[in-house]
Design an enzyme around this catalytic site. Sequence first.
Site, mmCIF file in Angstrom:
data_model
loop_
_atom_site.group_PDB
_atom_site.id
_atom_site.type_symbol
_atom_site.label_atom_id
_atom_site.label_comp_id
_atom_site.label_asym_id
_atom_site.label_seq_id
_atom_site.Cartn_x
_atom_site.Cartn_y
_atom_site.Cartn_z
ATOM 1 N N TYR A 40 0.876 -1.173 0.000
ATOM 2 C CA TYR A 40 0.000 0.000 0.000
ATOM 3 C C TYR A 40 0.912 1.221 0.000
ATOM 4 O O TYR A 40 1.978 1.194 -0.607
ATOM 5 C CB TYR A 40 -0.951 -0.074 1.212
ATOM 6 C CG TYR A 40 -2.209 0.738 1.009
ATOM 7 C CD1 TYR A 40 -3.012 0.549 -0.116
ATOM 8 C CD2 TYR A 40 -2.581 1.712 1.931
ATOM 9 C CE1 TYR A 40 -4.154 1.318 -0.315
ATOM 10 C CE2 TYR A 40 -3.730 2.473 1.732
ATOM 11 C CZ TYR A 40 -4.511 2.279 0.612
ATOM 12 O OH TYR A 40 -5.632 3.035 0.422
ATOM 13 N N LYS A 95 -21.211 -19.665 -10.867
ATOM 14 C CA LYS A 95 -20.392 -19.609 -12.080
ATOM 15 C C LYS A 95 -18.944 -19.245 -11.730
ATOM 16 O O LYS A 95 -18.000 -19.817 -12.267
ATOM 17 C CB LYS A 95 -20.986 -18.558 -13.018
ATOM 18 C CG LYS A 95 -20.383 -18.558 -14.392
ATOM 19 C CD LYS A 95 -21.174 -19.451 -15.296
ATOM 20 C CE LYS A 95 -20.624 -19.465 -16.703
ATOM 21 N NZ LYS A 95 -21.492 -20.230 -17.599
#
Lengths: 381, 381
Positions: A40, A95
């Site tokens: 970060y 899915k």
Amino acid sequence: MKPVTDFKEEAIKKHKELRGKVAVELKDIPDSRDKLSIYYTPGVAAVSDRIAKHPEEARDYTWLGNSVAVISDGSAVLGLGNIGPQASLPVMEGKCMLFKHFANIDAVPIVLNVHSADEIVAAVKAIAPSFGGINLEDIAAPICFEVEDRLAQELSIPVMHDDQHGTAIVVLAGLINAAKLVGKQLNDCKIVISGAGAAGAATAKLLHKYAKPRMFVVDSKGIISPDRKDLNNEKRQLLRYTNLSGVEGSLDDIIKGADIFIGVSRPKLLTVDMVRSMDKDPIIFAMANPIPEIMPDEAKAAGAAIIATGRSDFPNQVNNALAFPGIFRGALDHNIRQITDEHKIAAAEAIASLVTDPSVDKIIPGLDDERLVPSIAKVIE
Amino acid sequence: MKPVTDFKEEAIKKHKELRGKVAVELKDIPDSRDKLSIYYTPGVAAVSDRIAKHPEEARDYTWLGNSVAVISDGSAVLGLGNIGPQASLPVMEGKCMLFKHFANIDAVPIVLNVHSADEIVAAVKAIAPSFGGINLEDIAAPICFEVEDRLAQELSIPVMHDDQHGTAIVVLAGLINAAKLVGKQLNDCKIVISGAGAAGAATAKLLHKYAKPRMFVVDSKGIISPDRKDLNNEKRQLLRYTNLSGVEGSLDDIIKGADIFIGVSRPKLLTVDMVRSMDKDPIIFAMANPIPEIMPDEAKAAGAAIIATGRSDFPNQVNNALAFPGIFRGALDHNIRQITDEHKIAAAEAIASLVTDPSVDKIIPGLDDERLVPSIAKVIE
């Protein structure tokens, strides 16, 4: 094997217990101040700066090379129809589960609260920089056709509406082996497709591209024919390569003498008499779910040489999951910008070739065939 | 401790090695035909059908109760500015990493290829049914204000622009302890905020809500004052609770006699002379990154009682990551539809209260304080 209806209760129970099926995983744990500074601020600024200067390297530094959005507006979900975005979320999560399990692709379920072609295209284009590919799912015809066409043209990442092409590819794979088994050439066959929605239209298109057989598409009003006044633009397009003789009539009429029936329509539509009226050694793909156009035992009794369904509890399950994981794996690995008809045919041939010794009960590989994804991915290049 | 500039090379190296930081994880592995039938077709249809009939149960059967979208258009990224969506993706993946690591929230990076308020709002609203919350990130002012306001009003899930409120909350937490330490009441203080962007405006607003101190906001043109003709609507709004006396001038003028300086602006803006001109025991929050408005050693030498920065290599790091994980954890757990000013103040007080014995080098807890997320989450209800 359990009858399919038995899974209802277990599905409700497991989904509630797990609160959905997908989660986010970290590739490293930022458990030190240095790691936080690397992943970060301030370190990440160097990575962003590099991509800003070299956009083509974005795939190397982010999840773009392995991520797919599974996108639906919930307008044509399984047998349930237009149930809206949030109710379709479990299907999209499912899915995504298949994407991860079969092809190690990081797929994210995105359900849309908009339903016109313009709005769906705008929303998908807006979020497209977040993903390496777009799998459209359960979007109603005819909007699905325009949405896919426009996105494929306007985006530089692969876009595939799986209800169309996943089905078409696996059907073609199955037909390649089925035709061989009965000693027919696909280009000599008379093929009747029942259902002119997403799957039916795409199957007709792919079969034409592959073999230019004599084809007829039947919808709930009868044979798609030039004289019909009720055809939308997409059905009219089908006349470019189906029903070139311009006949009118019903399924009952056109099934006579057909070599192949492909059903992506409604339960119990195909009668025993219709099968009997077909040519020698008829091939039946009855893929309405969960109740097929004709039950396998009835079809066989009426003389069908080969029967395939969409169900896992009968032989020859035509399942999109045979195709889409390998197709997106290949598209991501080879940085393909568009999934072409040639890719789809190559995928179908790759799937068919995995069945080295086809028989009436084995014209397509099972989902558990570990060669599937690498074999397909290799030809999507 | 390493100087911050050293992380550049390591960041490039690690990001390339891992190809991004986040992936998708499955809550169960569908490694049997039965599991496939439970998690996908046909079983999942029962789950979708149930949600269609009972929309309020969607959170129980999907990832909605634990998922957040981290959304940016890449228009105001760290110190880099408007680098566009794809170059901002590493930052958003980093934010998702913090969400997961600190609060076990499944956060997905979504970068948008649209930049007007109308388009951003439309895109976020379109995909909103996919997530349990929306964290807006690195969207340029003033568009960020309109985008957040409209989304918070129009969506029924929590929406927070972290650059605004994350900063405001942690600043307030720090000021609560800092004021105590120097024996001042915040409502008696004169506060000067340098920077009228997302963070500055939100900080002014939250401080007003909390203590109604005498406040002045300074941008690059000087003090925000009623006579200025160049103010956009958002800056004009600030006059409702800052500079009630309507003075004009520069930072140099207004800093005289101030008790508190809050910098969310530019490196090295605050001079030693300015600090010397402040009231007794000045409190300095110099949060420009990576180079603060004044370096801590200079500020101390000039008489600052307490200094905080945005950097991890100095004491008192004002880091949004102290706040947002707990805020979204609480919002998701308690099914909060809106994050209110009261929530933000409660979060600031919770953060401040974790430092039981404040000192000049410890007015805010460290990121490694494991009480943070549960303490904040508890009050977001």
